[in-house]
Design a protein around this motif. Structure first.
Motif, PDB file in Angstrom:
ATOM      1  N   ILE A 193      14.624   3.295  -5.439  1.00 61.29           N
ATOM      2  CA  ILE A 193      13.642   4.304  -5.886  1.00 61.29           C
ATOM      3  C   ILE A 193      13.853   5.600  -5.110  1.00 61.29           C
ATOM      4  O   ILE A 193      13.895   6.702  -5.689  1.00 61.29           O
ATOM      5  CB  ILE A 193      12.201   3.773  -5.709  1.00 61.29           C
ATOM      6  N   LEU A 194      14.028   5.475  -3.807  1.00 61.84           N
ATOM      7  CA  LEU A 194      14.224   6.669  -2.981  1.00 61.84           C
ATOM      8  C   LEU A 194      15.465   7.443  -3.403  1.00 61.84           C
ATOM      9  O   LEU A 194      15.470   8.680  -3.414  1.00 61.84           O
ATOM     10  CB  LEU A 194      14.339   6.263  -1.508  1.00 61.84           C
ATOM     11  N   SER A 233       5.516  11.627  -2.539  1.00 65.15           N
ATOM     12  CA  SER A 233       5.982  10.328  -3.010  1.00 65.15           C
ATOM     13  C   SER A 233       7.148   9.858  -2.156  1.00 65.15           C
ATOM     14  O   SER A 233       7.179   8.714  -1.681  1.00 65.15           O
ATOM     15  CB  SER A 233       6.397  10.455  -4.475  1.00 65.15           C
ATOM     16  N   VAL A 234       8.099  10.758  -1.915  1.00 63.14           N
ATOM     17  CA  VAL A 234       9.260  10.432  -1.079  1.00 63.14           C
ATOM     18  C   VAL A 234       8.781  10.033   0.314  1.00 63.14           C
ATOM     19  O   VAL A 234       9.239   9.038   0.894  1.00 63.14           O
ATOM     20  CB  VAL A 234      10.224  11.642  -1.000  1.00 63.14           C
ATOM     21  N   GLU A 235       7.815  10.787   0.807  1.00 64.33           N
ATOM     22  CA  GLU A 235       7.269  10.525   2.151  1.00 64.33           C
ATOM     23  C   GLU A 235       6.747   9.083   2.256  1.00 64.33           C
ATOM     24  O   GLU A 235       7.046   8.375   3.226  1.00 64.33           O
ATOM     25  CB  GLU A 235       6.121  11.509   2.393  1.00 64.33           C
ATOM     26  N   TYR A 236       6.008   8.629   1.242  1.00 65.97           N
ATOM     27  CA  TYR A 236       5.441   7.271   1.291  1.00 65.97           C
ATOM     28  C   TYR A 236       6.505   6.192   1.081  1.00 65.97           C
ATOM     29  O   TYR A 236       6.450   5.142   1.708  1.00 65.97           O
ATOM     30  CB  TYR A 236       4.288   7.127   0.291  1.00 65.97           C
ATOM     31  N   PHE A 237       7.488   6.461   0.223  1.00 67.12           N
ATOM     32  CA  PHE A 237       8.539   5.451   0.057  1.00 67.12           C
ATOM     33  C   PHE A 237       9.379   5.361   1.336  1.00 67.12           C
ATOM     34  O   PHE A 237       9.867   4.286   1.689  1.00 67.12           O
ATOM     35  CB  PHE A 237       9.395   5.744  -1.172  1.00 67.12           C
ATOM     36  N   GLU A 238       9.525   6.484   2.056  1.00 62.97           N
ATOM     37  CA  GLU A 238      10.264   6.432   3.328  1.00 62.97           C
ATOM     38  C   GLU A 238       9.483   5.625   4.363  1.00 62.97           C
ATOM     39  O   GLU A 238      10.044   4.863   5.140  1.00 62.97           O
ATOM     40  CB  GLU A 238      10.551   7.851   3.821  1.00 62.97           C
ATOM     41  N   LYS A 239       8.156   5.789   4.333  1.00 68.72           N
ATOM     42  CA  LYS A 239       7.317   4.999   5.239  1.00 68.72           C
ATOM     43  C   LYS A 239       7.435   3.514   4.874  1.00 68.72           C
ATOM     44  O   LYS A 239       7.463   2.650   5.751  1.00 68.72           O
ATOM     45  CB  LYS A 239       5.858   5.432   5.141  1.00 68.72           C
ATOM     46  N   ALA A 240       7.502   3.240   3.586  1.00 65.11           N
ATOM     47  CA  ALA A 240       7.634   1.847   3.136  1.00 65.11           C
ATOM     48  C   ALA A 240       8.951   1.270   3.638  1.00 65.11           C
ATOM     49  O   ALA A 240       9.022   0.097   4.032  1.00 65.11           O
ATOM     50  CB  ALA A 240       7.587   1.790   1.612  1.00 65.11           C
ATOM     51  N   LEU A 241       9.964   2.123   3.647  1.00 64.76           N
ATOM     52  CA  LEU A 241      11.278   1.677   4.112  1.00 64.76           C
ATOM     53  C   LEU A 241      11.250   1.339   5.604  1.00 64.76           C
ATOM     54  O   LEU A 241      11.979   0.461   6.071  1.00 64.76           O
ATOM     55  CB  LEU A 241      12.308   2.775   3.829  1.00 64.76           C
ATOM     56  N   GLN A 242      10.401   2.065   6.339  1.00 61.01           N
ATOM     57  CA  GLN A 242      10.270   1.758   7.773  1.00 61.01           C
ATOM     58  C   GLN A 242       9.661   0.369   7.974  1.00 61.01           C
ATOM     59  O   GLN A 242       9.996  -0.334   8.910  1.00 61.01           O
ATOM     60  CB  GLN A 242       9.399   2.803   8.454  1.00 61.01           C
ATOM     61  N   THR A 271       0.835  -1.212   0.000  1.00 59.18           N
ATOM     62  CA  THR A 271       0.000   0.000   0.000  1.00 59.18           C
ATOM     63  C   THR A 271       0.868   1.259   0.000  1.00 59.18           C
ATOM     64  O   THR A 271       0.609   2.212  -0.751  1.00 59.18           O
ATOM     65  CB  THR A 271      -0.930   0.013   1.230  1.00 59.18           C
ATOM     66  N   LEU A 272       1.897   1.238   0.827  1.00 62.31           N
ATOM     67  CA  LEU A 272       2.754   2.431   0.927  1.00 62.31           C
ATOM     68  C   LEU A 272       3.538   2.659  -0.361  1.00 62.31           C
ATOM     69  O   LEU A 272       3.673   3.798  -0.827  1.00 62.31           O
ATOM     70  CB  LEU A 272       3.703   2.289   2.125  1.00 62.31           C
ATOM     71  N   GLN A 273       4.015   1.565  -0.954  1.00 65.19           N
ATOM     72  CA  GLN A 273       4.744   1.710  -2.225  1.00 65.19           C
ATOM     73  C   GLN A 273       3.804   2.221  -3.326  1.00 65.19           C
ATOM     74  O   GLN A 273       4.178   3.073  -4.133  1.00 65.19           O
ATOM     75  CB  GLN A 273       5.327   0.362  -2.654  1.00 65.19           C
ATOM     76  N   THR A 274       2.574   1.695  -3.318  1.00 64.86           N
ATOM     77  CA  THR A 274       1.608   2.133  -4.339  1.00 64.86           C
ATOM     78  C   THR A 274       1.301   3.620  -4.188  1.00 64.86           C
ATOM     79  O   THR A 274       1.233   4.368  -5.169  1.00 64.86           O
ATOM     80  CB  THR A 274       0.321   1.301  -4.235  1.00 64.86           C
ATOM     81  N   LEU A 275       1.147   4.044  -2.924  1.00 65.02           N
ATOM     82  CA  LEU A 275       0.914   5.476  -2.702  1.00 65.02           C
ATOM     83  C   LEU A 275       2.119   6.295  -3.162  1.00 65.02           C
ATOM     84  O   LEU A 275       1.974   7.389  -3.726  1.00 65.02           O
ATOM     85  CB  LEU A 275       0.609   5.725  -1.229  1.00 65.02           C
TER      86      LEU A 275
END
Lengths: 446, 156
Positions: free
Chosen positions: B135-136, B115-124, B99-103
């Protein structure tokens, strides 16, 4: 080159039909004056906009005409639809759609021409006064035989199978059959079987239940259910996938079917009129068209002759189209000169009456400050046909005796008044004289 | 199959048909960036997240501006409505990597910072996820190009 483009735009702007084109992303890149008038949108405001945002029709999402052409690889004619005007009012339209290709045959855009149905209905009403049989123009022997047959079968519910080349007027014959039948006051549904992809066609004909496929968000009755008690016209029936042909056969034999995604059997009473332009024998031989379905549909066969085989109808058809375009364009052009008549008489007319109509419209639009179309206003392909050997002369000799007798009948009826006879035949007095001379008819006016 | 038909399906938000059509287009024309750009979005709507992420990575690696320069209104991009729907899901506590990557993917069409914000959340959620890290890096490099003060470190 620039001049040529400007001329084309001028021609499109002078049409009574709305015309717009889109690029391959469905952004509008041309919008003619009639499109502005019909929709109430200004050209400057819509150029560059996505067509769905301008026309705001649900058709844009479910049955985009250009997408249908892209899918079926066939142009669409007289497709009924609705669009929203600038003042948020929905209006019914009839449209034609085609896809534009680049040199590599890749689709790069689309063109749609459309008319308001209310406009069309008014014009059709006026023009029906000219017609010989329920809006159909034709005094040739084969057409008179078809009209006679339609009258004879008016009490019957038997299926009718219409065969004729593209542009010969199959839908008009279907309309005449319905209008003269005992079901004339009942619902009449028309569907072109070649336009929709197989999965949509099943749903369109037989309906579907919610969840039957991705876009089936609610139950929906099919055209057969809607046509219950009335008539259904299945155009291009031989283009149906074989599986669908089997389902159609069952409806014809038993009157039963199931909606897509449902097991409940439903029963309907629908009279079927079907039509095709393909070579039936070839389709039967190659297995493209089921033999059992063909025999079930072909109870009353009607073969519409191509225009080249009914050239005695050419002049009345030309007159009819001149009347039509005079009404549409509010411009008085009521005749063609002799050279034009000769050129169009010699043309092959592979696209039949539809092609003739387009040619007359083209010439009509190009004719200004004159009430007669001259040969110079014809499309180049017709003018270039001047030197070709024609089937017309040969045919005309075969038909001469029929036309001669027809002419004598009308002269007798009008007590040899050339004015009245010319009026009835919708030809000029000069043409009448020429015909009398051609057929060796002596003037018996006292 | 042709690109124009895919464009119509996409415009009509018929993502299933759009995904099928654009996949065929890309099969014949692997460098068709327009088809790739729309296919990425379509795949997120038909549950093919992994394939969408792979294509997204390919495209931003090749030409990130092709996505970043999208004008949501002028280009009829559906991302605003799509992220809206998906963010509703996250409000109810669903924070899966997918979900986070899709966002992250969808936001790049509208706003690179989100976009960066959601990929950072995905990284968490999955700190060692190679693709998210890569990607980040590309996204931050783009931001760095835009603003010299942005600190970019290639993920270890």
């Amino acid at each position: 080159m620039a001049d040529y483009e400007i001329k084309n735009e001028d021609i499109l702007d002078s049409l009574g039909e709305g015309v717009f084109t889109v690029d391959k992303s469905f952004r509008i890149n041309f919008f003619n004056k009639a499109a502005e008038r019909i929709t109430g949108n200004k050209k400057e405001e819509v150029i560059g906009e996505f067509c769905k945002n301008v026309f705001k029709s649900k058709v844009c999402f479910t049955e985009c005409p250009i997408a249908l052409v892209l899918n079926s690889k066939k142009n669409i004619y007289d497709f009924e639809s609705k669009i929203k005007t600038a003042n948020e009012k929905f209006i019914p339209i009839k449209l034609n759609a085609a896809v534009l290709h680049n040199e590599e045959e890749k689709p790069i855009g689309g063109v749609i021409s459309f008319r308001e149905v209310s406009d069309l209905e008014r014009i059709e009403k006026d023009l029906n006064k000219d017609s010989n049989f329920h809006g159909i123009i034709g005094k040739s022997k084969p057409m008179m035989e078809i009209f006679e047959l339609i009258k004879e079968i008016s009490d019957s519910d038997a299926p009718v199978f219409i065969h004729g080349e593209s542009g010969t007027g199959k839908e008009m014959i279907a309309n005449a059959i319905q209008q003269t039948s005992i079901r004339k006051d009942k619902v009449f549904i028309k569907i072109n079987c070649s336009v929709l992809p197989a999965h949509l066609l099943a749903s369109e004909l037989f309906g579907h239940v919610k969840g039957a496929f991705t876009d089936a968000v609610k139950d929906r009755p099919g055209r057969f259910e809607i046509a219950d008690g009335g008539t259904i016209f299945l155009d291009e029936v031989a283009e149906m996938p074989l599986q669908m042909q089997l389902q159609l056969l069952r409806v014809l034999q038993e009157g039963t079917f199931e909606r897509v995604g449902e097991s409940i059997t439903r029963r309907v009473d629908v009279r079927v009129i079907a039509a095709t332009n393909i070579n039936i024998e070839e389709a039967l031989r190659t297995g493209k068209f089921r033999e059992d379905l063909y025999y079930r549909l072909n109870v009353i066969p009607i073969e519409i002759p191509p225009l080249k085989d009914r050239l005695v109808d050419l002049i009345p058809l030309v007159k009819h189209f001149l009347n039509k375009f005079s009404l549409l364009y509010k411009k008085e052009i009521n005749d063609i000169d002799d050279e034009t008549l000769e050129l169009i008489s010699n043309f092959e007319w592979r696209g039949n009456i539809r092609e003739l109509e387009n040619v007359i419209e083209y010439s009509f639009v190009r004719t200004n400050n004159s009430n007669i179309i001259t040969a110079s206003k014809l499309p180049p392909m017709i003018r270039g046909n001047n030197n070709k050997k024609r089937a017309f002369n040969k045919y005309y000799n075969d038909e001469e005796s029929f036309e001669k007798h027809q002419l004598l009948d009308i002269l007798e009826k009008n007590h040899w008044s050339k004015t009245k006879t010319a009026q009835e035949l919708k030809i000029g007095r000069t043409t009448l004289w020429r015909k009398m001379k051609q057929f060796g008819i002596d003037d018996q006016e006292n | 199959m042709n690109e124009m038909l895919g464009n119509q399906y996409f415009m009509a938000r018929n993502y299933m048909e759009a995904a099928n059509t654009f996949q065929s287009v890309l099969h014949d024309e692997p460098n068709n960036l327009n088809a790739k750009k729309k296919l990425i979005i379509s795949l997120t709507q038909v549950g093919k997240y992994s394939k969408s992420l792979d294509l997204f990575f390919d495209l931003i690696n090749e030409n990130i501006d092709f996505i970043v320069d999208t004008d949501p209104i002028k280009d009829d991009c559906p991302c605003a409505e799509l992220v809206n729907n998906l963010e509703l899901v996250t409000k109810y506590g669903t924070h899966s990597l997918t979900t986070l990557q899709t966002l992250g993917i969808l936001w790049l069409y509208c706003d690179i910072n989100k976009s960066v914000e959601y990929f950072e959340k995905a990284l968490q959620v999955k700190p060692n996820d190679e693709k998210t890290n890569a990607i980040l890096y590309i996204l931050k490099k783009k931001l760095s190009d835009n603003s010299q003060n942005y600190d970019v470190k290639y993920p270890s």
